[in-house]
Scaffold this motif. Structure first.
Motif, mmCIF file in Angstrom:
data_model
loop_
_atom_site.group_PDB
_atom_site.id
_atom_site.type_symbol
_atom_site.label_atom_id
_atom_site.label_comp_id
_atom_site.label_asym_id
_atom_site.label_seq_id
_atom_site.Cartn_x
_atom_site.Cartn_y
_atom_site.Cartn_z
ATOM 1 N N VAL A 49 0.735 -1.130 -0.051
ATOM 2 C CA VAL A 49 -0.234 -0.068 -0.046
ATOM 3 C C VAL A 49 1.065 1.310 0.175
ATOM 4 N N ALA A 50 0.722 2.224 -0.893
ATOM 5 C CA ALA A 50 1.393 3.390 -1.167
ATOM 6 C C ALA A 50 0.447 4.690 -1.243
ATOM 7 N N THR A 51 0.934 5.517 -0.667
ATOM 8 C CA THR A 51 0.034 6.976 -0.579
ATOM 9 C C THR A 51 0.911 8.093 -0.970
ATOM 10 N N ASN A 52 0.262 9.179 -1.454
ATOM 11 C CA ASN A 52 0.937 10.488 -1.876
ATOM 12 C C ASN A 52 0.906 11.475 -0.654
ATOM 13 N N PHE A 53 0.196 10.995 0.587
ATOM 14 C CA PHE A 53 -0.087 11.810 1.672
ATOM 15 C C PHE A 53 -0.888 10.783 2.679
ATOM 16 N N GLN A 54 -0.230 10.858 3.985
ATOM 17 C CA GLN A 54 -0.900 10.456 4.940
ATOM 18 C C GLN A 54 -1.055 11.344 6.125
ATOM 19 N N LYS A 55 -2.412 11.342 6.527
ATOM 20 C CA LYS A 55 -2.545 12.191 7.798
ATOM 21 C C LYS A 55 -2.215 12.000 8.932
ATOM 22 N N THR A 56 -2.094 10.590 9.478
ATOM 23 C CA THR A 56 -1.654 10.238 10.799
ATOM 24 C C THR A 56 -0.694 9.233 10.705
ATOM 25 N N GLY A 57 0.229 9.352 9.881
ATOM 26 C CA GLY A 57 1.373 8.467 9.922
ATOM 27 C C GLY A 57 2.012 8.277 11.176
ATOM 28 N N ARG A 58 2.625 7.204 11.550
ATOM 29 C CA ARG A 58 3.218 7.106 12.961
ATOM 30 C C ARG A 58 4.594 6.128 12.790
ATOM 31 N N GLY A 59 5.472 6.310 13.684
ATOM 32 C CA GLY A 59 6.381 5.653 13.743
ATOM 33 C C GLY A 59 6.575 4.858 15.081
ATOM 34 N N ARG A 60 7.799 4.270 15.551
ATOM 35 C CA ARG A 60 7.670 3.349 16.809
ATOM 36 C C ARG A 60 7.167 4.448 17.828
ATOM 37 N N GLU A 61 6.707 3.374 18.703
ATOM 38 C CA GLU A 61 5.954 3.852 20.067
ATOM 39 C C GLU A 61 4.983 5.073 19.794
ATOM 40 N N GLY A 62 4.307 4.887 18.775
ATOM 41 C CA GLY A 62 3.328 5.888 18.555
ATOM 42 C C GLY A 62 3.715 7.272 18.013
ATOM 43 N N ARG A 63 4.912 7.621 17.685
ATOM 44 C CA ARG A 63 5.629 8.825 17.316
ATOM 45 C C ARG A 63 4.898 9.354 15.973
ATOM 46 N N SER A 64 4.476 10.556 15.676
ATOM 47 C CA SER A 64 3.946 10.753 14.375
ATOM 48 C C SER A 64 4.940 10.866 13.421
ATOM 49 N N TRP A 65 4.495 10.673 12.104
ATOM 50 C CA TRP A 65 5.506 10.904 10.921
ATOM 51 C C TRP A 65 4.907 11.503 9.946
ATOM 52 N N ILE A 66 4.973 12.832 9.846
ATOM 53 C CA ILE A 66 4.419 13.742 9.132
ATOM 54 C C ILE A 66 5.055 14.292 7.806
ATOM 55 N N SER A 67 4.696 14.397 6.758
ATOM 56 C CA SER A 67 5.436 15.017 5.609
ATOM 57 C C SER A 67 4.270 15.537 4.524
ATOM 58 N N PRO A 68 5.078 16.778 3.875
ATOM 59 C CA PRO A 68 4.127 17.443 2.997
ATOM 60 C C PRO A 68 3.663 16.589 1.966
ATOM 61 N N LYS A 69 2.635 16.750 1.478
ATOM 62 C CA LYS A 69 2.071 15.919 0.452
ATOM 63 C C LYS A 69 2.863 15.930 -0.933
ATOM 64 N N GLY A 70 3.164 14.640 -1.222
ATOM 65 C CA GLY A 70 3.896 14.490 -2.571
ATOM 66 C C GLY A 70 5.365 14.660 -2.621
ATOM 67 N N GLN A 71 5.958 14.557 -1.180
ATOM 68 C CA GLN A 71 7.365 14.763 -1.222
ATOM 69 C C GLN A 71 8.197 13.701 -0.637
ATOM 70 N N ALA A 72 7.342 12.513 -0.178
ATOM 71 C CA ALA A 72 8.066 11.536 0.572
ATOM 72 C C ALA A 72 7.764 10.187 -0.112
ATOM 73 N N LEU A 73 8.208 9.098 0.172
ATOM 74 C CA LEU A 73 8.068 7.732 -0.205
ATOM 75 C C LEU A 73 7.321 7.095 1.072
ATOM 76 N N LEU A 74 6.046 6.899 0.963
ATOM 77 C CA LEU A 74 5.372 6.453 2.001
ATOM 78 C C LEU A 74 4.638 5.287 1.678
ATOM 79 N N PHE A 75 5.081 3.903 2.341
ATOM 80 C CA PHE A 75 4.364 2.756 1.670
ATOM 81 C C PHE A 75 4.504 1.564 3.077
#
Length: 262
Positions: A49-75
Motif C-alpha cells: 500500500v502506497a500513498t501520496n499523503f498520510q494524515k496520521t502516519g506514525r513511527g515506533r512507540e506511537g510517534r507521529s510521522w508527518i510529511s508534506p503531500k507528494g514529497q516523501a515515499l510512504l508505503f
C-alpha cells in the motif's frame, strides 16, 4: 516520474520473489493501518500500500510521522503469513539494509543504519521503519512493514520537529529525486535481502549490518523495558538484538527502543 500511480508502482516493482498486490491511495490516514485492514480481511501476503499523503502516519512507540503531500515515499507491505513475533527485529533490520543498498546503488549515497529502525545520511535521519504484527479474523499472523523515506522535502519541512535531526534526499543531493524508480530500487534490494533471510543466511545479513552500521564500536544508551542500559556496541545477534559490552565487562544482548549514541 515523481507522481505516483498504481500502474507506475506496478511497473517499478520486482516480481522475482514476491508478486506484489498493489493498492495506491492518493491520500489515507496511514498506509500501515490500510495494509493491516486488507490483511485482516484476506490473509494474503505480498500486499503493498502506497500513498501520496498520510494524515496520521506514525513511527515506533506511537510517534507521529508527518510529511508534506507528494514529497516523501510512504508505503507499507505485508509479508507472507505465518511470520513469528520474534522475527520482527530482524525483518526491520533487513528492510533498513535494503534502503541503504538502494540509496547507495541508485543515488551513489553513503547511508548508515541505526538500530533498530532508522537510516541516516550524514548523521541525520532520512528514513524510518515501523514493523508490526497483525492477525486475520482466523488468527493467521503476518508482519506489516511501514517505510517513511524523506525524498523531496526542503529544510523548512523539518523545522519544529523535536528529537533527532532529519534530512531528505533533496537536501543531501541538491536535486529532485523521482520517487517511482526509487521505490522500485528499495523493493528490489528488499527482495535480495529477504531472499537471504528466507534461506537462513542471517550471518550474511549481520555482516552487512556491521558494514553499514554507525554504531559498532560506539557507546550507546537504550531503553530495554523498564531498564536503561549503557555500553559499547560490539555485535548484532542473529535474533536482531543489539549486543553491548557493559561497564562491568559483561556482554549482553538487548531488545529495546530509544537507542542513541552517547
Amino acid at each position: 516520474m515523481n507522481r505516483l500511480s498504481k500502474k507506475g508502482i506496478i511497473a517499478s516493482l520486482p516480481s522475482e520473489l514476491i508478486r506484489w498486490e498493489v493498492h495506491y491511495l492518493p491520500e489515507t490516514e496511514s498506509t500501515q493501518n490500510a495494509a493491516a485492514e486488507i490483511f485482516r480481511k484476506t490473509g494474503r501476503g505480498g500486499i503493498l500500500v502506497a500513498t501520496n499523503f498520510q494524515k496520521t502516519g506514525r513511527g515506533r512507540e506511537g510517534r507521529s510521522w508527518i510529511s508534506p503531500k507528494g514529497q516523501a515515499l510512504l508505503f507499507s507491505f505485508v509479508l507472507l503469513p505465518g511470520q513469528k513475533e520474534a522475527e520482527i527485529y530482524f525483518v526491520t533490520i533487513t528492510t533498513a539494509l535494503a534502503v541503504c543498498d538502494a540509496l547507495r546503488r541508485h543515488l551513489g549515497l553513503f547511508p548508515e543504519v541505526k538500530w533498530p529502525n532508522d537510516v541516516l545520511l550524514n548523521g541525520k535521519k532520512v528514513c524510518g521503519i515501523l514493523t508490526e504484527l497483525t492477525k486475520t479474523h482466523r488468527g493467521e499472523t503476518g508482519i506489516i512493514v511501514g517505510v517513511g523515506l524523506n525524498v523531496n522535502q526542503r529544510t523548512p519541512a523539518f523545522s519544529g520537529i523535536k528529537g533527532e535531526p532529519a534530512t531528505s534526499l533533496l537536501i543531501e543531493t541538491n536535486r529532485i529525486v523521482p520517487r517511482l524508480p526509487l521505490l522500485g530500487a528499495v523493493m528490489r534490494s528488499f527482495e535480495d535481502c529477504y531472499f537471504l533471510y528466507q534461506k537462513g543466511r542471517k550471518d550474511e545479513i549481520v555482516r552487512r549490518w556491521k558494514r553499514d552500521s554507525c554504531m559498532v564500536g560506539q557507546r550507546v544508551r537504550l531503553c530495554a523495558g523498564n531498564r536503561e542500559v549503557e555500553g559499547m556496541v560490539v555485535d548484532l545477534a542473529d535474533s536482531g538484538a543489539l549486543v553491548l559490552r557493559l561497564d562491568n565487562g559483561h556482554t549482553e544482548s538487548f531488545f529495546g527502543s530509544a537507542c542513541r549514541l552517547v
